[in-house]
Design a protein around this motif. Structure first.
Motif, PDB file in Angstrom:
ATOM      1  N   TYR A 219      53.149  33.154  41.637  1.00 49.76           N
ATOM      2  CA  TYR A 219      54.181  32.368  40.961  1.00 49.76           C
ATOM      3  C   TYR A 219      53.537  31.239  40.179  1.00 49.76           C
ATOM      4  CZ  TYR A 219      58.182  29.264  40.311  1.00 49.76           C
ATOM      5  OH  TYR A 219      59.153  28.450  39.772  1.00 49.76           O
ATOM      6  N   ARG A 220      53.846  31.163  38.899  1.00 46.72           N
ATOM      7  CA  ARG A 220      53.322  30.098  38.038  1.00 46.72           C
ATOM      8  C   ARG A 220      54.387  29.005  37.939  1.00 46.72           C
ATOM      9  NH1 ARG A 220      51.879  34.151  33.178  1.00 46.72           N
ATOM     10  NH2 ARG A 220      53.996  34.787  33.767  1.00 46.72           N
ATOM     11  N   ALA A 221      54.193  27.968  38.743  1.00 46.62           N
ATOM     12  CA  ALA A 221      55.207  26.914  38.873  1.00 46.62           C
ATOM     13  C   ALA A 221      55.475  26.252  37.532  1.00 46.62           C
ATOM     14  CB  ALA A 221      54.748  25.878  39.895  1.00 46.62           C
ATOM     15  N   GLY A 222      56.753  26.016  37.236  1.00 47.77           N
ATOM     16  CA  GLY A 222      57.139  25.379  35.994  1.00 47.77           C
ATOM     17  C   GLY A 222      57.108  26.307  34.798  1.00 47.77           C
ATOM     18  N   PHE A 223      56.741  27.576  35.016  1.00 51.30           N
ATOM     19  CA  PHE A 223      56.656  28.544  33.929  1.00 51.30           C
ATOM     20  C   PHE A 223      57.522  29.769  34.235  1.00 51.30           C
ATOM     21  CE2 PHE A 223      54.274  31.830  31.434  1.00 51.30           C
ATOM     22  CZ  PHE A 223      54.479  31.273  30.176  1.00 51.30           C
ATOM     23  N   ASP A 224      57.269  30.401  35.372  1.00 51.30           N
ATOM     24  CA  ASP A 224      58.110  31.512  35.806  1.00 51.30           C
ATOM     25  C   ASP A 224      59.373  30.990  36.488  1.00 51.30           C
ATOM     26  OD1 ASP A 224      56.259  33.427  34.919  1.00 51.30           O
ATOM     27  OD2 ASP A 224      55.128  33.305  36.782  1.00 51.30           O
ATOM     28  N   VAL A 225      60.319  31.885  36.712  1.00 51.21           N
ATOM     29  CA  VAL A 225      61.541  31.565  37.452  1.00 51.21           C
ATOM     30  C   VAL A 225      61.654  32.551  38.604  1.00 51.21           C
ATOM     31  CG1 VAL A 225      64.045  31.325  37.381  1.00 51.21           C
ATOM     32  CG2 VAL A 225      62.678  30.736  35.366  1.00 51.21           C
ATOM     33  N   SER A 226      61.769  32.026  39.810  1.00 59.83           N
ATOM     34  CA  SER A 226      61.862  32.882  40.989  1.00 59.83           C
ATOM     35  C   SER A 226      63.317  33.285  41.221  1.00 59.83           C
ATOM     36  CB  SER A 226      61.316  32.150  42.225  1.00 59.83           C
ATOM     37  OG  SER A 226      61.418  32.966  43.367  1.00 59.83           O
ATOM     38  N   LEU A 227      63.573  34.596  41.284  1.00 58.08           N
ATOM     39  CA  LEU A 227      64.923  35.122  41.467  1.00 58.08           C
ATOM     40  C   LEU A 227      65.095  35.683  42.880  1.00 58.08           C
ATOM     41  CD1 LEU A 227      65.472  37.157  38.161  1.00 58.08           C
ATOM     42  CD2 LEU A 227      66.039  34.764  38.620  1.00 58.08           C
ATOM     43  N   PRO A 228      66.330  35.885  43.309  1.00 58.36           N
ATOM     44  CA  PRO A 228      66.579  36.624  44.549  1.00 58.36           C
ATOM     45  C   PRO A 228      66.611  38.122  44.266  1.00 58.36           C
ATOM     46  CG  PRO A 228      68.642  35.851  43.672  1.00 58.36           C
ATOM     47  CD  PRO A 228      67.578  35.343  42.726  1.00 58.36           C
ATOM     48  N   GLU A 390      77.823  30.910  46.921  1.00 59.46           N
ATOM     49  CA  GLU A 390      78.970  30.951  46.019  1.00 59.46           C
ATOM     50  C   GLU A 390      78.630  30.375  44.645  1.00 59.46           C
ATOM     51  OE1 GLU A 390      81.981  32.238  46.341  1.00 59.46           O
ATOM     52  OE2 GLU A 390      81.473  33.054  48.319  1.00 59.46           O
ATOM     53  N   ARG A 391      77.744  29.419  44.618  1.00 59.43           N
ATOM     54  CA  ARG A 391      77.450  28.762  43.336  1.00 59.43           C
ATOM     55  C   ARG A 391      76.369  29.486  42.529  1.00 59.43           C
ATOM     56  NH1 ARG A 391      76.221  22.321  42.240  1.00 59.43           N
ATOM     57  NH2 ARG A 391      75.861  22.509  40.006  1.00 59.43           N
ATOM     58  N   TYR A 392      75.345  30.013  43.187  1.00 56.19           N
ATOM     59  CA  TYR A 392      74.194  30.528  42.469  1.00 56.19           C
ATOM     60  C   TYR A 392      73.935  32.028  42.614  1.00 56.19           C
ATOM     61  CZ  TYR A 392      73.060  25.533  42.362  1.00 56.19           C
ATOM     62  OH  TYR A 392      73.106  24.183  42.173  1.00 56.19           O
ATOM     63  N   PHE A 393      74.438  32.667  43.682  1.00 51.54           N
ATOM     64  CA  PHE A 393      73.962  34.003  44.001  1.00 51.54           C
ATOM     65  C   PHE A 393      75.038  35.076  44.151  1.00 51.54           C
ATOM     66  CE2 PHE A 393      70.940  31.008  46.121  1.00 51.54           C
ATOM     67  CZ  PHE A 393      69.868  31.227  45.256  1.00 51.54           C
ATOM     68  N   LYS A 394      76.282  34.748  44.023  1.00 53.35           N
ATOM     69  CA  LYS A 394      77.324  35.712  44.381  1.00 53.35           C
ATOM     70  C   LYS A 394      77.453  36.852  43.379  1.00 53.35           C
ATOM     71  CE  LYS A 394      81.197  33.263  42.199  1.00 53.35           C
ATOM     72  NZ  LYS A 394      82.529  32.672  42.454  1.00 53.35           N
ATOM     73  N   SER A 395      76.835  36.735  42.217  1.00 50.47           N
ATOM     74  CA  SER A 395      76.924  37.786  41.205  1.00 50.47           C
ATOM     75  C   SER A 395      75.699  37.742  40.311  1.00 50.47           C
ATOM     76  CB  SER A 395      78.190  37.622  40.360  1.00 50.47           C
ATOM     77  OG  SER A 395      78.125  36.428  39.600  1.00 50.47           O
ATOM     78  N   ILE A 396      75.477  38.843  39.600  1.00 50.38           N
ATOM     79  CA  ILE A 396      74.393  38.891  38.620  1.00 50.38           C
ATOM     80  C   ILE A 396      74.625  37.835  37.545  1.00 50.38           C
ATOM     81  CG2 ILE A 396      73.386  40.284  36.781  1.00 50.38           C
ATOM     82  CD1 ILE A 396      72.362  41.142  39.415  1.00 50.38           C
ATOM     83  N   GLN A 397      75.883  37.629  37.181  1.00 49.80           N
ATOM     84  CA  GLN A 397      76.192  36.626  36.166  1.00 49.80           C
ATOM     85  C   GLN A 397      75.787  35.235  36.627  1.00 49.80           C
ATOM     86  OE1 GLN A 397      80.309  36.436  35.038  1.00 49.80           O
ATOM     87  NE2 GLN A 397      79.989  34.823  33.537  1.00 49.80           N
ATOM     88  N   ALA A 398      76.090  34.898  37.879  1.00 53.50           N
ATOM     89  CA  ALA A 398      75.723  33.583  38.404  1.00 53.50           C
ATOM     90  C   ALA A 398      74.209  33.408  38.431  1.00 53.50           C
ATOM     91  CB  ALA A 398      76.302  33.396  39.804  1.00 53.50           C
ATOM     92  N   ILE A 399      73.487  34.441  38.836  1.00 50.41           N
ATOM     93  CA  ILE A 399      72.026  34.377  38.881  1.00 50.41           C
ATOM     94  C   ILE A 399      71.463  34.188  37.480  1.00 50.41           C
ATOM     95  CG2 ILE A 399      69.943  35.697  39.428  1.00 50.41           C
ATOM     96  CD1 ILE A 399      71.545  37.022  41.700  1.00 50.41           C
ATOM     97  N   THR A 400      72.008  34.922  36.512  1.00 48.65           N
ATOM     98  CA  THR A 400      71.524  34.833  35.133  1.00 48.65           C
ATOM     99  C   THR A 400      71.800  33.462  34.540  1.00 48.65           C
ATOM    100  OG1 THR A 400      71.961  37.191  34.867  1.00 48.65           O
ATOM    101  CG2 THR A 400      71.625  35.902  32.872  1.00 48.65           C
ATOM    102  N   GLU A 401      73.001  32.960  34.726  1.00 49.47           N
ATOM    103  CA  GLU A 401      73.346  31.650  34.168  1.00 49.47           C
ATOM    104  C   GLU A 401      72.509  30.543  34.786  1.00 49.47           C
ATOM    105  OE1 GLU A 401      77.528  31.273  34.713  1.00 49.47           O
ATOM    106  OE2 GLU A 401      78.041  32.537  32.996  1.00 49.47           O
ATOM    107  N   THR A 402      72.229  30.646  36.079  1.00 52.08           N
ATOM    108  CA  THR A 402      71.377  29.644  36.726  1.00 52.08           C
ATOM    109  C   THR A 402      69.973  29.693  36.144  1.00 52.08           C
ATOM    110  OG1 THR A 402      72.662  29.850  38.768  1.00 52.08           O
ATOM    111  CG2 THR A 402      70.503  28.811  38.932  1.00 52.08           C
ATOM    112  N   THR A 403      69.470  30.895  35.884  1.00 53.39           N
ATOM    113  CA  THR A 403      68.149  31.043  35.275  1.00 53.39           C
ATOM    114  C   THR A 403      68.091  30.347  33.924  1.00 53.39           C
ATOM    115  OG1 THR A 403      67.841  33.180  36.391  1.00 53.39           O
ATOM    116  CG2 THR A 403      66.423  32.711  34.503  1.00 53.39           C
ATOM    117  N   LEU A 404      69.110  30.535  33.114  1.00 51.80           N
ATOM    118  CA  LEU A 404      69.140  29.899  31.796  1.00 51.80           C
ATOM    119  C   LEU A 404      69.276  28.380  31.905  1.00 51.80           C
ATOM    120  CD1 LEU A 404      71.366  32.394  29.766  1.00 51.80           C
ATOM    121  CD2 LEU A 404      68.876  32.296  29.938  1.00 51.80           C
ATOM    122  N   GLU A 405      70.013  27.908  32.895  1.00 52.83           N
ATOM    123  CA  GLU A 405      70.138  26.463  33.091  1.00 52.83           C
ATOM    124  C   GLU A 405      68.791  25.851  33.470  1.00 52.83           C
ATOM    125  OE1 GLU A 405      73.153  25.741  35.944  1.00 52.83           O
ATOM    126  OE2 GLU A 405      74.812  26.236  34.604  1.00 52.83           O
TER     127      GLU A 405
END
Length: 708
Positions: A219-228, A390-405
């Motif tokens: 993992y390259r901190a501050g560069f990559d994004v770690s997903l579930p 409920e806020r970050y992981f309940k759907s692919i959409q939530a995961i994607t939007e969090t990544t972009l944020e």
């Protein structure tokens, strides 16, 4: 003219002719170069002129445009380990529309090799949802020339479905690839047999990876994004709140490492009533992942996780496991036993608040460790884990939007959300009311707001005392007498601070809390016209304390509320006690935000009731602040004797013996409107440092602090 003179002038005329020649030559040359450059730049402009890019459409997923690519030898280094945000990300691509991250998604194409063999398979449902979430987000742009971030439309979520060499060439063929600069690659299942690497095995050059199952080494901190690792079991899953948690620990993973499998068997033997080990249902349908078996017992999955307090998330063949989200969805506290795992959205989410981490070597001690977790801690972990899910992981959409944020926060760090935004739940009843620094600025000082009727003598004395406080910025007198005009300007005390008199239209106690435009400071000192005993040091110290606690009421007269068992109701108490729950606004500092909330957002009919009964506006303000902040007020200094509504003075409202009874009625009425008792009690008082110490006065900052 002599001959020598004429001979001397001939070279000058020749030089003049040569100079004109060269001057003409350079002018013509400059014009030619200008014409050539203009023509070249014009043609170049036509070459790089933006073409019209249509917005991404997902209707043609099954029949995308076909593009043929050439296959060359693959790159030797799949990922550039030395890449970071500062050397592999081009920030100058960003900012085309102000401080907004713009993301471009390449059009869908079906890549084939020279033999017309498909390079990529049909995109998965999960990747389709990722593209759909990006295209529907506020970050999306259909113009690649204004984009900051680029998303390839090549499905790289599952390493097992990829032809590595061909996909690498497909990425390089992208129009704006530029060695992967500012590109983000999505991946949830990295590595393949037999190594099972923790990062996707595709040469991505300078591209960033939004991937699951990162280890601390990849993992390259501050560069990559770690997903579930997203679980398809969660698409239609709904948690049943009534299930009892009969098991302390549940292990539900399939195909975990054989060494860990042996450890689980040993733990099960030692703690048979605490651990339930689930596996495939070989005697039913071993390929059905929606059921799990413990011996002959069959359970629906992931519903069975609702019967456990803790759920194990153990390192498997791959480091990332879908069991993490499955446990969180079921309200089962994750127990992560994977030493090098980089948790999802690392660097943003504080996982200590939602999960328990056990070292791999301590897996046999897990039951003992978990039994020592207090019941209160269990509730906190479960509640926070549910909120995170409920806020970050309940759907692919939530995961994607969090990544972009997260990407947006990196590109525009001056607008980045803080720890509280990512990790502090906004539960009903406790809404963050102030977005202030920990310590409020001192430079602008405070505004003294004095509510008065016609007691001019005490009013003038109070004003002359207030101006002695160094941090006083302005005096605002709220004249509440409609039958009598305020004194002429010449009759007011001559002070070195601005003074403004506002004459109200009706005699209402709530006028003291109106958000007047004249209040230009954040801090307000709400004070009655007869509180003339406070010294300049006491006022200045009170303001200093408020600066440290700008979301609370900070002041001098304190009161409390107690429960009366005989009358089965709340009682207002003005006796001296070791705890307080209210600071009366007859002499208190508070943020001007509370005046706005009091005027515009007071629950029920409390504000009207206060104005009709001419009482309890201070109690109403304490209810409001305590309910919205979840915090108690702060009393300053030891002074307790004030000329206040409870004092025995025949000129005051409190001369009526029913006054104290009415104050108790206020508390009961207000708590009924709120549906709860929001007041918070505290055993705390703020006094200046060195206040009672035997030191020379020159060493003390606040010497003139009144006694009891």
């Amino acid at each position: 003219m002599s001959i020598p003179t004429r001979i001397a002038q001939k070279p000058k005329r020749a030089l003049h002719r040569y100079r004109n020649f060269f001057l003409t030559f350079f002018v013509l040359l400059s014009l030619s170069v200008t014409i050539i450059l203009t023509s070249y730049l014009s043609s170049l402009g036509k070459t790089v002129k933006r073409s019209k890019y249509t917005a991404l459409t997902l209707d043609n997923v099954n029949s995308p445009v076909v593009k043929q690519i050439a296959i060359n030898s693959p790159s030797a280094n799949p990922t550039n380990a030395s890449c970071n945000y500062f050397n592999c990300f081009n920030i100058y691509r960003c900012g085309n529309q102000g401080n907004k991250l713009l993301v471009y998604v390449y059009p869908l194409k079906n890549y084939v090799d020279p033999a017309n063999v498909p390079v990529t398979n049909q995109i998965s449902k999960e990747f389709y949802l990722i593209l759909q979430a990006i295209a529907g987000s506020s970050f999306y742009t259909s113009d690649p020339f204004e984009a900051c971030l680029f998303i390839p439309s090549i499905d790289t979520l599952n390493q097992n479905r990829l032809r590595v060499k061909e996909v690498s060439q497909a990425l390089k063929s992208l129009e704006f690839w530029n060695d992967g600069e500012n590109h983000l690659i999505f991946n949830m299942i990295p590595g393949s047999v037999p190594d099972y690497n923790t990062v996707i095995d595709i040469p991505v050059s300078k591209a960033m990876i939004a991937g699951a199952g990162f280890s601390s080494l990849t993992y390259r901190a501050g560069f990559d994004v770690s997903l579930p690792v997203y679980s398809p079991h969660l698409e239609n899953y709904k948690r049943q709140a009534q299930n009892r948690r009969n098991w302390l620990i549940i292990s539900s993973q399939i195909n975990i490492n054989s060494a860990f499998q042996q450890d689980l068997i040993e733990v099960k033997i030692t703690f048979p009533n605490d651990l339930m080990v689930l596996g495939p249902c070989y005697h039913h349908n071993p390929m059905n992942s929606s059921i799990r078996c413990a011996g002959e017992d069959v359970y629906n999955y992931p519903d069975v996780l609702e019967t456990g307090t803790f759920c194990l998330v153990i390192r498997g063949a791959r480091l990332g496991q879908s069991s993490l989200l499955e446990a969180m969805a079921a309200g089962c506290i994750p127990v992560v036993i994977a030493d090098s795992l980089t948790m999802p959205f690392h660097g943003v989410i504080d996982w200590i608040r939602a999960a328990i981490f056990v070292r791999e070597v301590d897996i046999l001690k897990a039951p003992e460790i978990l039994k020592n977790v207090s019941r209160k801690r269990v509730v906190e972990l479960r509640q926070h884990g549910t909120w995170l899910y409920e806020r970050y992981f309940k759907s692919i959409q939530a995961i994607t939007e969090t990544t972009l944020e997260i990407m947006s926060d990196r590109v525009y760090p001056h607008l980045a959300r803080d720890y509280n935004y990512w990790n502090v739940p906004q539960y009903p009843g406790i809404v963050p009311s102030l977005f202030l620094p920990v310590t409020a600025p001192k430079t602008r000082g405070f505004t003294a707001v004095i509510l008065t009727y016609d007691r001019l003598e005490s009013l003038f004395i109070l004003i002359t005392k207030l101006v002695k406080a160094p941090s006083l910025s302005k005096v605002l007198v709220i004249w509440n007498n409609q039958r009598k005009d305020p004194p002429e300007p010449s009759q007011w005390p001559k002070i070195n601070r601005p003074l403004k008199v506002i004459q109200t239209k009706a005699n209402k106690l709530s006028n003291r809390f109106y958000p007047y435009d004249e209040i230009e400071t954040e801090a307000m000192l709400s004070i009655d016209d007869d509180i003339v005993m406070l010294t300049a040091d006491e006022l200045e110290f009170g303001f200093e304390v408020w600066r440290e606690f700008p979301d609370r009421i900070v002041g001098f007269p304190s009161r409390t509320h107690i429960w009366d068992n005989s009358s089965i109701c709340w009682k207002y108490e003005s006796e001296w006690t070791n705890h307080i729950s209210m600071v009366l606004t007859g002499a208190a500092f508070h943020h001007k935000y509370w005046s706005y909330m009091y005027t515009t957002s007071m629950p029920g009919d409390i504000k009207e009731w206060v104005d009709d009964h001419m009482n309890c506006e201070d109690i109403a303000m304490n209810f409001l602040v305590a309910n919205m902040s979840g915090k108690p007020p702060i009393k300053v200094t030891s002074r307790k004797k004030f000329k206040c509504p409870e004092c025995t003075n025949t000129e005051m409202l409190s001369a009526d013996l029913n006054h104290m009874i009415e104050r108790s009625q206020c508390i009961n009425r207000f708590s009924s409107v709120y549906g709860t008792m929001p007041l918070k009690s505290v055993e705390f008082r703020a006094d200046p440092v060195l206040y009672k110490d035997v030191f020379p006065k020159k060493l003390k900052r606040f010497n003139d602090i009144g006694s009891l």
